[in-house]
Design a protein around this motif. Structure first.
Motif, short mmCIF file in Angstrom:
data_model
loop_
_atom_site.label_atom_id
_atom_site.label_comp_id
_atom_site.label_asym_id
_atom_site.label_seq_id
_atom_site.Cartn_x
_atom_site.Cartn_y
_atom_site.Cartn_z
N GLU A 59 0.81 -1.22 0.00
CA GLU A 59 0.00 0.00 0.00
C GLU A 59 0.84 1.27 0.00
O GLU A 59 0.42 2.32 -0.51
CB GLU A 59 -0.93 0.01 1.21
CG GLU A 59 -2.04 -1.02 1.19
CD GLU A 59 -1.57 -2.41 1.53
OE1 GLU A 59 -2.34 -3.37 1.31
OE2 GLU A 59 -0.42 -2.54 2.03
N LEU A 102 0.30 5.19 -3.13
CA LEU A 102 -0.39 6.36 -2.58
C LEU A 102 -0.83 7.32 -3.69
O LEU A 102 -0.20 7.42 -4.74
CB LEU A 102 0.51 7.09 -1.58
CG LEU A 102 0.34 6.66 -0.12
CD1 LEU A 102 0.73 5.22 0.06
CD2 LEU A 102 1.15 7.56 0.81
N PRO A 137 -0.94 4.62 5.42
CA PRO A 137 -0.82 5.24 4.09
C PRO A 137 -1.77 6.42 3.89
O PRO A 137 -1.40 7.41 3.25
CB PRO A 137 -1.14 4.08 3.14
CG PRO A 137 -0.71 2.86 3.88
CD PRO A 137 -1.08 3.14 5.31
N ALA A 140 6.46 5.94 0.05
CA ALA A 140 5.31 6.78 -0.27
C ALA A 140 5.70 8.01 -1.09
O ALA A 140 4.82 8.76 -1.53
CB ALA A 140 4.63 7.22 1.03
N GLU A 173 -0.67 10.26 2.76
CA GLU A 173 -1.22 10.98 1.61
C GLU A 173 -1.57 12.42 1.95
O GLU A 173 -1.53 13.31 1.09
CB GLU A 173 -2.46 10.27 1.09
CG GLU A 173 -2.17 8.97 0.36
CD GLU A 173 -3.43 8.28 -0.12
OE1 GLU A 173 -3.38 7.58 -1.14
OE2 GLU A 173 -4.49 8.44 0.54
#
Length: 293
Positions: free
Chosen positions: A121, A125, A194, A227, A198
């Motif tokens: 995950e 993102l 996550p 990320a 973001e």
């Protein structure tokens, strides 16, 4: 199908727990306990180590995993006491070679290393509106020096918006009770992290250059980097090595003079990729070859 039980204190975030459960889901029936009680029915007992002194039954295979070395104060003494007091397991797991060397067990128990990983995950993102200038995720004990860090950030950017994700001591929250732009979100489920990233512009890596931190993997730095977040943090031995291997925009917290930080963009290096996914990391460790079928 054999049974496996993971035992841990419940005090630390252990993303490897969910990773192990997923990896071994077709091989074992698994449970997780926060106390070493009623373990006689399990074939494999897997301890994330503190001072557990459980002696396995004749039919049991026991794993001692050292997710971290002991924390200050007297970290070295605590590790020495563990070596003297702990019963012999059938397998020991260390995070890396530094950790294995520092613990320096002198018996014939098989050992392996299994580094930290990331969930898929974190590589997927979306680009969303940034509600926070900075996010910190992780332990908030005194060794992280978060009080000093936050006051310094406020002196540089008084209106800075910070998300503090994790269990915060009451004293830390009280010190910033009059700063509504500093949000103490508490502990969140790992699968929700996550979504917090973001919403954040920069990740804070508050890992001091002290034992045991300087010898251990910073999982949060890996997750920030996966990320795509730039990172503000300290430089220690592990961090320096990581930054020579992967493309991460990183600013030294000790050198911070203004906001936004001045980031170095190491675009010639590879970005975080599938090789650091949990299933790949566990597979490379070879742990399944030690466990009973």
């Amino acid at each position: 199908m054999k049974t496996l039980c993971f035992i841990h204190s419940g005090r630390a975030d252990l993303p490897e727990l969910n990773a192990y459960r997923s990896y071994f889901s077709e091989r074992y029936r698994m449970d997780i306990k926060t106390e070493p009680v009623n373990l006689q029915h399990y074939d494999i007992v897997w301890f994330f180590m503190g001072f557990y002194r459980y002696n396995p039954l004749p039919h049991q295979f026991m794993v001692h995993e050292f997710a971290s070395l002991s924390l200050p104060p007297l970290a070295g003494c605590k590790d020495w006491l563990k070596k003297q007091a702990l019963p012999l397991p059938h397998l020991r797991i260390f995070q890396n070679e530094n950790q294995r060397s520092l613990m320096s067990f002198r018996d014939k128990v098989p050992t392996l290393t299994r580094d930290m990983g990331i969930s898929r995950e974190f590589l997927q993102l979306q680009d969303k509106t940034k509600d926070f200038d900075l996010i910190y995720i992780g332990s908030m004990d005194k060794t992280r020096q978060l009080t000093a860090i936050l006051f310094r950030l406020l002196s540089i950017k008084p209106d800075i918006r910070v998300a503090m994700v994790g269990d915060a001591p009451a004293a830390l929250k009280q010190q910033f009770a009059d700063k509504p732009q500093i949000l103490f979100a508490g502990r969140v489920h790992h699968q929700d992290i996550p979504g917090w990233l973001e919403r954040s512009a920069i990740g804070l890596n508050a890992v001091p250059n002290l034992r045991p931190y300087k010898f251990q993997t910073s999982t949060k730095l890996m997750e920030y980097a996966a990320a795509g977040l730039p990172v503000l943090g300290y430089l220690n031995d592990w961090t320096k090595n990581f930054l020579t291997r992967y493309s991460v925009q990183y600013a030294d917290l000790d050198q911070l003079q203004s906001w936004p930080p001045l980031f170095e963009n190491s675009t010639v290096l590879p970005k975080i990729n599938d090789e650091l996914l949990w299933e790949r990391v566990i597979e490379r460790s070879g742990v399944e070859h030690y466990l009973p079928e």
